[in-house]
Design a protein around this motif. Structure first.
Motif, PDB file in Angstrom:
ATOM      1  N   HIS A 213       0.265  -1.295   0.256  1.00 16.47           N
ATOM      2  CA  HIS A 213       0.190   0.258  -0.250  1.00 16.47           C
ATOM      3  C   HIS A 213       0.847   0.756  -0.614  1.00 16.47           C
ATOM      4  O   HIS A 213       0.279   2.837   0.535  1.00 16.47           O
ATOM      5  CB  HIS A 213      -1.239  -0.224   1.536  1.00 16.47           C
ATOM      6  CG  HIS A 213      -1.605  -1.449   1.110  1.00 16.47           C
ATOM      7  ND1 HIS A 213      -2.722  -1.707   0.199  1.00 16.47           N
ATOM      8  CD2 HIS A 213      -1.956  -2.193   2.398  1.00 16.47           C
ATOM      9  CE1 HIS A 213      -3.558  -3.278   0.997  1.00 16.47           C
ATOM     10  NE2 HIS A 213      -2.777  -2.960   1.787  1.00 16.47           N
ATOM     11  N   GLY A 214       1.939   1.505  -0.524  1.00 14.58           N
ATOM     12  CA  GLY A 214       2.673   2.309  -0.753  1.00 14.58           C
ATOM     13  C   GLY A 214       4.090   2.058  -1.406  1.00 14.58           C
ATOM     14  O   GLY A 214       5.223   1.156  -1.348  1.00 14.58           O
ATOM     15  N   GLU A 215       4.679   2.732  -1.658  1.00 11.31           N
ATOM     16  CA  GLU A 215       6.473   3.126  -2.547  1.00 11.31           C
ATOM     17  C   GLU A 215       6.845   3.522  -1.046  1.00 11.31           C
ATOM     18  O   GLU A 215       7.574   3.482  -0.241  1.00 11.31           O
ATOM     19  CB  GLU A 215       6.809   3.887  -3.334  1.00 11.31           C
ATOM     20  CG  GLU A 215       6.346   3.010  -4.399  1.00 11.31           C
ATOM     21  CD  GLU A 215       6.705   2.943  -6.143  1.00 11.31           C
ATOM     22  OE1 GLU A 215       7.597   2.472  -6.836  1.00 11.31           O
ATOM     23  OE2 GLU A 215       7.548   4.457  -6.253  1.00 11.31           O
ATOM     24  N   LEU A 216       8.220   2.867  -1.259  1.00 12.64           N
ATOM     25  CA  LEU A 216       9.253   2.448  -0.689  1.00 12.64           C
ATOM     26  C   LEU A 216      10.417   3.065  -1.093  1.00 12.64           C
ATOM     27  O   LEU A 216      11.481   3.259  -2.128  1.00 12.64           O
ATOM     28  CB  LEU A 216      10.076   1.231  -0.337  1.00 12.64           C
ATOM     29  CG  LEU A 216      10.207   0.436   0.635  1.00 12.64           C
ATOM     30  CD1 LEU A 216      10.405  -1.303   0.789  1.00 12.64           C
ATOM     31  CD2 LEU A 216      10.098   0.463   2.207  1.00 12.64           C
ATOM     32  N   ILE A 217      10.134   4.288  -0.306  1.00 15.94           N
ATOM     33  CA  ILE A 217      11.701   5.395  -0.492  1.00 15.94           C
ATOM     34  C   ILE A 217      12.704   5.976   0.010  1.00 15.94           C
ATOM     35  O   ILE A 217      13.655   5.959  -0.184  1.00 15.94           O
ATOM     36  CB  ILE A 217      10.261   7.106  -1.243  1.00 15.94           C
ATOM     37  CG1 ILE A 217       9.676   6.108  -2.753  1.00 15.94           C
ATOM     38  CG2 ILE A 217      11.004   8.105  -1.794  1.00 15.94           C
ATOM     39  CD1 ILE A 217       8.792   7.591  -3.321  1.00 15.94           C
ATOM     40  N   ASP A 218      11.686   6.697   0.685  1.00 14.59           N
ATOM     41  CA  ASP A 218      12.117   7.587   1.926  1.00 14.59           C
ATOM     42  C   ASP A 218      12.884   6.330   2.549  1.00 14.59           C
ATOM     43  O   ASP A 218      14.899   6.424   3.750  1.00 14.59           O
ATOM     44  CB  ASP A 218      11.913   8.078   3.203  1.00 14.59           C
ATOM     45  CG  ASP A 218      11.351   9.059   2.263  1.00 14.59           C
ATOM     46  OD1 ASP A 218      12.462   9.887   1.174  1.00 14.59           O
ATOM     47  OD2 ASP A 218      10.521   9.795   3.041  1.00 14.59           O
ATOM     48  N   ASN A 219      13.007   5.089   3.554  1.00 17.92           N
ATOM     49  CA  ASN A 219      13.001   4.245   4.193  1.00 17.92           C
ATOM     50  C   ASN A 219      13.125   2.829   3.592  1.00 17.92           C
ATOM     51  O   ASN A 219      14.073   1.896   3.690  1.00 17.92           O
ATOM     52  CB  ASN A 219      11.468   3.600   5.009  1.00 17.92           C
ATOM     53  CG  ASN A 219      11.509   5.137   5.914  1.00 17.92           C
ATOM     54  OD1 ASN A 219      12.571   5.797   6.568  1.00 17.92           O
ATOM     55  ND2 ASN A 219      10.210   4.619   5.999  1.00 17.92           N
ATOM     56  N   LEU A 220      13.903   2.560   1.694  1.00 19.49           N
ATOM     57  CA  LEU A 220      14.572   2.766   1.383  1.00 19.49           C
ATOM     58  C   LEU A 220      15.069   1.069   1.949  1.00 19.49           C
ATOM     59  O   LEU A 220      15.584   0.046   1.993  1.00 19.49           O
ATOM     60  CB  LEU A 220      14.575   2.302  -0.708  1.00 19.49           C
ATOM     61  CG  LEU A 220      14.756   1.241  -1.127  1.00 19.49           C
ATOM     62  CD1 LEU A 220      14.097  -0.080  -1.398  1.00 19.49           C
ATOM     63  CD2 LEU A 220      15.420   2.117  -2.817  1.00 19.49           C
ATOM     64  N   GLY A 221      16.822   2.606   2.286  1.00 19.53           N
ATOM     65  CA  GLY A 221      17.749   1.534   2.962  1.00 19.53           C
ATOM     66  C   GLY A 221      17.664   0.750   3.622  1.00 19.53           C
ATOM     67  O   GLY A 221      18.362   0.024   3.981  1.00 19.53           O
ATOM     68  N   LEU A 222      16.928   1.753   4.913  1.00 23.50           N
ATOM     69  CA  LEU A 222      16.333   1.078   5.726  1.00 23.50           C
ATOM     70  C   LEU A 222      16.161  -0.242   5.587  1.00 23.50           C
ATOM     71  O   LEU A 222      15.960  -1.586   6.700  1.00 23.50           O
ATOM     72  CB  LEU A 222      15.542   2.086   6.945  1.00 23.50           C
ATOM     73  CG  LEU A 222      14.904   0.950   7.744  1.00 23.50           C
ATOM     74  CD1 LEU A 222      15.871   1.002   8.907  1.00 23.50           C
ATOM     75  CD2 LEU A 222      14.131   2.504   8.895  1.00 23.50           C
ATOM     76  N   ALA A 223      14.966  -0.273   4.939  1.00 19.39           N
ATOM     77  CA  ALA A 223      13.909  -1.704   4.665  1.00 19.39           C
ATOM     78  C   ALA A 223      14.989  -2.638   4.269  1.00 19.39           C
ATOM     79  O   ALA A 223      14.929  -3.895   5.027  1.00 19.39           O
ATOM     80  CB  ALA A 223      12.672  -1.583   3.882  1.00 19.39           C
ATOM     81  N   ALA A 224      15.818  -2.624   3.326  1.00 19.61           N
ATOM     82  CA  ALA A 224      16.512  -3.932   2.435  1.00 19.61           C
ATOM     83  C   ALA A 224      17.521  -3.590   3.446  1.00 19.61           C
ATOM     84  O   ALA A 224      18.226  -4.960   3.059  1.00 19.61           O
ATOM     85  CB  ALA A 224      16.496  -3.073   1.100  1.00 19.61           C
ATOM     86  N   GLY A 225      18.249  -3.576   4.674  1.00 21.58           N
ATOM     87  CA  GLY A 225      19.388  -3.938   5.602  1.00 21.58           C
ATOM     88  C   GLY A 225      18.412  -4.174   6.773  1.00 21.58           C
ATOM     89  O   GLY A 225      19.946  -4.836   7.627  1.00 21.58           O
ATOM     90  N   LEU A 226      17.370  -4.469   6.765  1.00 21.52           N
ATOM     91  CA  LEU A 226      16.988  -5.099   8.114  1.00 21.52           C
ATOM     92  C   LEU A 226      17.514  -6.723   8.537  1.00 21.52           C
ATOM     93  O   LEU A 226      17.416  -6.689   6.999  1.00 21.52           O
ATOM     94  CB  LEU A 226      15.490  -4.908   8.348  1.00 21.52           C
ATOM     95  CG  LEU A 226      15.249  -3.293   8.978  1.00 21.52           C
ATOM     96  CD1 LEU A 226      13.202  -3.691   8.848  1.00 21.52           C
ATOM     97  CD2 LEU A 226      16.014  -3.305   9.956  1.00 21.52           C
ATOM     98  N   PRO A 227      17.733  -7.764   9.336  1.00 23.73           N
ATOM     99  CA  PRO A 227      18.297  -8.574   9.156  1.00 23.73           C
ATOM    100  C   PRO A 227      16.507  -9.986   9.440  1.00 23.73           C
ATOM    101  O   PRO A 227      16.278 -10.333  10.080  1.00 23.73           O
ATOM    102  CB  PRO A 227      18.992  -8.491  10.160  1.00 23.73           C
ATOM    103  CG  PRO A 227      18.342  -7.656  11.648  1.00 23.73           C
ATOM    104  CD  PRO A 227      17.461  -6.558  10.585  1.00 23.73           C
ATOM    105  N   VAL A 228      16.623  -9.533   7.852  1.00 20.75           N
ATOM    106  CA  VAL A 228      15.238 -10.302   7.462  1.00 20.75           C
ATOM    107  C   VAL A 228      16.089 -11.386   6.093  1.00 20.75           C
ATOM    108  O   VAL A 228      16.284 -10.864   5.702  1.00 20.75           O
ATOM    109  CB  VAL A 228      14.066  -9.784   8.041  1.00 20.75           C
ATOM    110  CG1 VAL A 228      13.541  -9.483   8.796  1.00 20.75           C
ATOM    111  CG2 VAL A 228      13.553  -9.026   6.457  1.00 20.75           C
ATOM    112  N   GLU A 229      15.382 -12.292   5.858  1.00 23.96           N
ATOM    113  CA  GLU A 229      15.441 -13.187   5.202  1.00 23.96           C
ATOM    114  C   GLU A 229      14.413 -12.817   3.635  1.00 23.96           C
ATOM    115  O   GLU A 229      15.258 -12.878   2.626  1.00 23.96           O
ATOM    116  CB  GLU A 229      15.292 -14.292   5.081  1.00 23.96           C
ATOM    117  CG  GLU A 229      15.810 -15.488   6.847  1.00 23.96           C
ATOM    118  CD  GLU A 229      16.056 -15.111   7.167  1.00 23.96           C
ATOM    119  OE1 GLU A 229      16.302 -15.522   8.300  1.00 23.96           O
ATOM    120  OE2 GLU A 229      14.698 -14.792   7.433  1.00 23.96           O
TER     121      GLU A 229
END
Length: 354
Positions: A213-229
């Motif tokens: 329900h939205g695009e990852l823009i400001d938090n792209l780096g945060l989401a991609a770097g979280l320790p999940v698979e």
């Protein structure tokens, strides 16, 4: 092989809101009828997901018409709720009202019952639940001076219990929806994401972080770097976001793309999606998952047919690109040591011979 999985069924297809509102009702006949109604609707949804080619079916998405309220029951925080039009969700819902002495505890067996129900039918499942940060964000503090983010430390152990119970049922993956990541966040909440998911990393199950329900823009780096698979996002519209995903995604992580009902229309939008499907299929291969669109009750037959046809084309394109790309040979960690030992042996042989 590119995997197909489900994000679940649309909220408007779900009934039984009255069940959540009347859980304490003494009228067992009504409750039994609602439980049976829910079971029938879940099985219809699972059959539809199977027909769409999904290898893993969504469980826990049903939510009796209100996923937020259902989640409050799951974590034992449904004592106080109020109506709200929550960000990141379609339509109104009942959000929790937190107190400074708020406690959490595993409070509802429905999620585990649905997993067992699907498994009894021979189905492979991927539970979908609301992530801890988005759940706290959606809630309201009874005391305006109290920061509900302070409740994170007491909420996370309940997630650990949920993961442990699901792992004992044989579940491999769980999806944690964090629509909050599509918003511009205060620094304290960004930091809380890192702290929370570093703690959850220790718990069982592979975790797919869902940002829908939205695009990852400001938090792209945060989401991609979280320790999940894995990371799931709606199909990105812009080339900038597409390239950002590929550039930021760690080499070990799965990327899941979900086609959305309001995808960019027209031939140009379709060509962009097709090109990106080819690109990510070639780049990620088996680390790419695709998910069909979750259609609302407003979607007409022609629109549903068009989205289904396009999704099938995207899957074929991604799979063909993945198969056409040679898989790099696995690196043997001992190969360098073995080569050094062989070289040393040859040198010693030369010394003996001389």
């Amino acid at each position: 092989m590119v995997k197909i999985h489900s994000q679940g069924s649309a909220r408007r297809e779900q009934q039984g809101d009255t069940f959540l509102a009347t859980m304490a009702s003494p009228d067992e006949c009504d409750r039994a009828a609602l439980i049976d109604q829910g079971r029938q609707q879940r099985r219809q949804a699972w059959r539809a997901q199977q027909a769409a080619g999904c290898e893993w079916l969504a469980v826990g998405d049903f939510g009796w018409g209100d996923r937020v309220l259902a989640h409050s029951y799951l974590v034992g925080a449904a004592t106080r709720t109020e109506a709200a039009d929550a960000q990141g969700f379609v339509g109104p819902c009942q959000v929790p009202v937190f107190t400074a002495d708020q406690s959490f505890a595993l409070g509802w067996e429905q999620l585990f019952d649905e997993v067992a129900e699907a498994q009894a039918l021979g189905l492979a499942v991927k539970p979908v639940i609301l992530g801890p940060l988005s759940y706290l964000w959606l809630g309201r503090s009874l005391d305006p001076a109290f920061d509900r983010l302070e409740l994170l430390e007491s909420l996370l152990p309940v997630y650990g219990e949920i993961f442990a119970r699901l792992a004992a049922q044989g579940v491999e993956w769980i999806q944690l929806d964090e629509p909050l990541l599509a918003l511009e966040l205060p620094l304290a909440w960004r930091t809380a994401f890192e702290r929370a998911y570093n703690l959850l990393q220790r718990e069982p199950l592979k975790k797919l972080l869902g940002v829908r329900h939205g695009e990852l823009i400001d938090n792209l780096g945060l989401a991609a770097g979280l320790p999940v698979e894995g990371l799931h996002v709606d199909w990105p519209r812009s080339v900038q976001v597409q390239q950002g995903l590929l550039d930021r995604l760690p080499a070990y992580k799965t990327l899941s793309l979900g086609l959305v009902e309001d995808a960019e229309p027209g031939q140009i939008g379709q060509q962009r999606r097709l090109q990106f499907a080819r690109q990510v299929g070639e780049r990620l291969q088996e680390r790419l998952w695709l998910s069909p669109a979750v259609l609302s009750g407003d979607a007409d037959t022609a629109q549903a047919a068009a989205l289904t046809a396009e999704f099938n084309t995207l899957v074929r394109t991604a799979r063909q690109a993945a198969l056409a790309t040679p898989v790099a040979p696995a690196e043997k960690p001992w190969s360098a040591i073995e080569a050094a030992l062989a070289k040393l042996g040859a040198a010693q042989s030369g010394l003996v011979a001389s």
